[in-house]
Design a protein around this motif. Structure first.
Motif, PDB file in Angstrom:
ATOM      1  N   VAL A   2       0.829  -1.208   0.000  1.00 52.70           N
ATOM      2  CA  VAL A   2       0.000   0.000   0.000  1.00 52.70           C
ATOM      3  C   VAL A   2       0.863   1.257   0.000  1.00 52.70           C
ATOM      4  N   GLU A   3       1.900   1.310   0.834  1.00 51.37           N
ATOM      5  CA  GLU A   3       2.763   2.497   0.869  1.00 51.37           C
ATOM      6  C   GLU A   3       3.428   2.735  -0.476  1.00 51.37           C
ATOM      7  N   ASN A   4       3.904   1.662  -1.113  1.00 54.91           N
ATOM      8  CA  ASN A   4       4.534   1.793  -2.422  1.00 54.91           C
ATOM      9  C   ASN A   4       3.524   2.246  -3.477  1.00 54.91           C
ATOM     10  N   LEU A   5       2.301   1.728  -3.385  1.00 56.81           N
ATOM     11  CA  LEU A   5       1.240   2.147  -4.293  1.00 56.81           C
ATOM     12  C   LEU A   5       0.942   3.636  -4.120  1.00 56.81           C
ATOM     13  N   LEU A   6       0.851   4.082  -2.881  1.00 60.60           N
ATOM     14  CA  LEU A   6       0.597   5.497  -2.619  1.00 60.60           C
ATOM     15  C   LEU A   6       1.744   6.375  -3.123  1.00 60.60           C
ATOM     16  N   ASP A   7       2.973   5.903  -2.999  1.00 61.59           N
ATOM     17  CA  ASP A   7       4.118   6.653  -3.533  1.00 61.59           C
ATOM     18  C   ASP A   7       4.009   6.820  -5.049  1.00 61.59           C
ATOM     19  N   ILE A   8       3.611   5.751  -5.738  1.00 59.78           N
ATOM     20  CA  ILE A   8       3.440   5.823  -7.188  1.00 59.78           C
ATOM     21  C   ILE A   8       2.355   6.840  -7.525  1.00 59.78           C
ATOM     22  N   LEU A   9       1.234   6.790  -6.810  1.00 63.61           N
ATOM     23  CA  LEU A   9       0.129   7.708  -7.072  1.00 63.61           C
ATOM     24  C   LEU A   9       0.502   9.150  -6.752  1.00 63.61           C
ATOM     25  N   LEU A  28      -2.778  -7.313 -11.405  1.00 62.99           N
ATOM     26  CA  LEU A  28      -3.606  -6.138 -11.683  1.00 62.99           C
ATOM     27  C   LEU A  28      -4.808  -6.077 -10.748  1.00 62.99           C
ATOM     28  N   ALA A  29      -5.427  -7.212 -10.502  1.00 64.04           N
ATOM     29  CA  ALA A  29      -6.604  -7.256  -9.626  1.00 64.04           C
ATOM     30  C   ALA A  29      -6.270  -6.768  -8.221  1.00 64.04           C
ATOM     31  N   GLU A  30      -5.064  -7.055  -7.763  1.00 63.59           N
ATOM     32  CA  GLU A  30      -4.636  -6.621  -6.421  1.00 63.59           C
ATOM     33  C   GLU A  30      -4.497  -5.098  -6.353  1.00 63.59           C
ATOM     34  N   VAL A  31      -3.955  -4.503  -7.404  1.00 61.07           N
ATOM     35  CA  VAL A  31      -3.824  -3.041  -7.464  1.00 61.07           C
ATOM     36  C   VAL A  31      -5.205  -2.401  -7.500  1.00 61.07           C
ATOM     37  N   ASN A  32      -6.082  -2.901  -8.371  1.00 60.15           N
ATOM     38  CA  ASN A  32      -7.439  -2.354  -8.470  1.00 60.15           C
ATOM     39  C   ASN A  32      -8.188  -2.469  -7.150  1.00 60.15           C
ATOM     40  N   ALA A  33      -8.050  -3.595  -6.484  1.00 59.52           N
ATOM     41  CA  ALA A  33      -8.724  -3.797  -5.194  1.00 59.52           C
ATOM     42  C   ALA A  33      -8.164  -2.850  -4.140  1.00 59.52           C
ATOM     43  N   ALA A  34      -6.849  -2.654  -4.141  1.00 61.22           N
ATOM     44  CA  ALA A  34      -6.218  -1.760  -3.160  1.00 61.22           C
ATOM     45  C   ALA A  34      -6.681  -0.319  -3.384  1.00 61.22           C
ATOM     46  N   ILE A  35      -6.756   0.117  -4.632  1.00 62.84           N
ATOM     47  CA  ILE A  35      -7.205   1.481  -4.928  1.00 62.84           C
ATOM     48  C   ILE A  35      -8.656   1.660  -4.499  1.00 62.84           C
ATOM     49  N   CYS A  36      -9.503   0.695  -4.805  1.00 66.65           N
ATOM     50  CA  CYS A  36     -10.916   0.768  -4.391  1.00 66.65           C
ATOM     51  C   CYS A  36     -11.038   0.829  -2.872  1.00 66.65           C
ATOM     52  N   VAL A  43      -8.719   7.230   2.380  1.00 67.55           N
ATOM     53  CA  VAL A  43      -7.291   7.538   2.276  1.00 67.55           C
ATOM     54  C   VAL A  43      -7.053   8.337   1.005  1.00 67.55           C
ATOM     55  N   ILE A  44      -7.582   7.854  -0.107  1.00 64.15           N
ATOM     56  CA  ILE A  44      -7.551   8.605  -1.358  1.00 64.15           C
ATOM     57  C   ILE A  44      -8.815   9.446  -1.371  1.00 64.15           C
ATOM     58  N   ARG A  45      -8.644  10.761  -1.332  1.00 62.72           N
ATOM     59  CA  ARG A  45      -9.781  11.688  -1.217  1.00 62.72           C
ATOM     60  C   ARG A  45     -10.194  12.278  -2.555  1.00 62.72           C
ATOM     61  N   GLY A  46      -9.373  12.128  -3.579  1.00 62.81           N
ATOM     62  CA  GLY A  46      -9.703  12.671  -4.886  1.00 62.81           C
ATOM     63  C   GLY A  46      -8.513  12.556  -5.816  1.00 62.81           C
ATOM     64  N   TRP A  47      -8.742  12.924  -7.059  1.00 60.31           N
ATOM     65  CA  TRP A  47      -7.709  12.854  -8.087  1.00 60.31           C
ATOM     66  C   TRP A  47      -7.614  14.229  -8.730  1.00 60.31           C
ATOM     67  N   GLN A  48      -6.404  14.793  -8.780  1.00 60.51           N
ATOM     68  CA  GLN A  48      -6.242  16.141  -9.305  1.00 60.51           C
ATOM     69  C   GLN A  48      -5.015  16.238 -10.197  1.00 60.51           C
ATOM     70  N   ALA A  49      -5.103  17.148 -11.144  1.00 63.58           N
ATOM     71  CA  ALA A  49      -3.943  17.496 -11.956  1.00 63.58           C
ATOM     72  C   ALA A  49      -3.212  18.646 -11.274  1.00 63.58           C
ATOM     73  N   ILE A  50      -1.907  18.703 -11.423  1.00 54.37           N
ATOM     74  CA  ILE A  50      -1.126  19.823 -10.919  1.00 54.37           C
ATOM     75  C   ILE A  50      -0.999  20.815 -12.074  1.00 54.37           C
TER      76      ILE A  50
END
Length: 160
Positions: A2-9, A28-36, A43-50
């Motif tokens: 999860v920490e590594n996934l959050l770093d990538i995001l 892939l299913a593990e990544v999709n499940a973790a993001i969901c 933890v993930i509150r939204g998606w934004q462009a910089i």
């Protein structure tokens, strides 16, 4: 994982789940499940462009406002911070240590609109003792991203 996934995001929220799965060495299913799961848990509150606001043609200003407040019994700074967070002009609110208590990032159409926000809305809140407003003039780096394009080295190549 999860920490590594959050770093990538944090580095690139637009990275594809397939690429993230390869980077993490998982299915892939593990990544999709973790993001969901991270979205469902908040933890993930939204998606934004910089956005490099200096290159956007629309006129607006951004201010950083330091706010000193009187903490409330049994509530501390929470009630005031939550109230301030609800204003449309406010983009972010942080509890800080040091000379002031809250740090606000505020947007407005122009300097006058931010000044009105401070004088008519923010400073009139019971418990707000003082404010100090600083206007953003130029952004060099935001969320770890450099805003300037890398400079080409204009020097001539010297060879023997």
């Amino acid at each position: 994982m999860v920490e590594n996934l959050l770093d990538i995001l944090r580095n690139n929220a637009k990275e594809s789940p397939e690429t993230m799965a390869k980077m993490l060495g998982v299915e892939l299913a593990e990544v999709n499940a973790a993001i969901c799961r991270l979205e469902a848990e908040g933890v993930i509150r939204g998606w934004q462009a910089i956005i490099n606001e200096d290159l956007v043609p629309q006129e607006h200003v951004t201010a950083v406002i330091e706010v000193r407040v009187t903490p409330e019994r049994e509530g501390g700074f929470n009630r005031i911070a939550e109230r301030v967070s609800k204003f449309d002009e406010v983009e972010a609110v942080y509890l800080m240590s040091g000379a002031y208590d809250l740090l606000l990032f505020v947007s407005g159409k122009n300097l006058i609109s931010v000044a009105r926000f401070v004088s008519e809305k923010l400073s009139t809140i019971h418990g707000v003792l003082s404010t100090a407003t600083h206007f953003r003039l130029k952004t060099y780096k935001q969320n770890g991203v450099l805003m300037a394009k890398p400079c080409e080295d204009a020097r001539l190549v010297v060879s023997p």
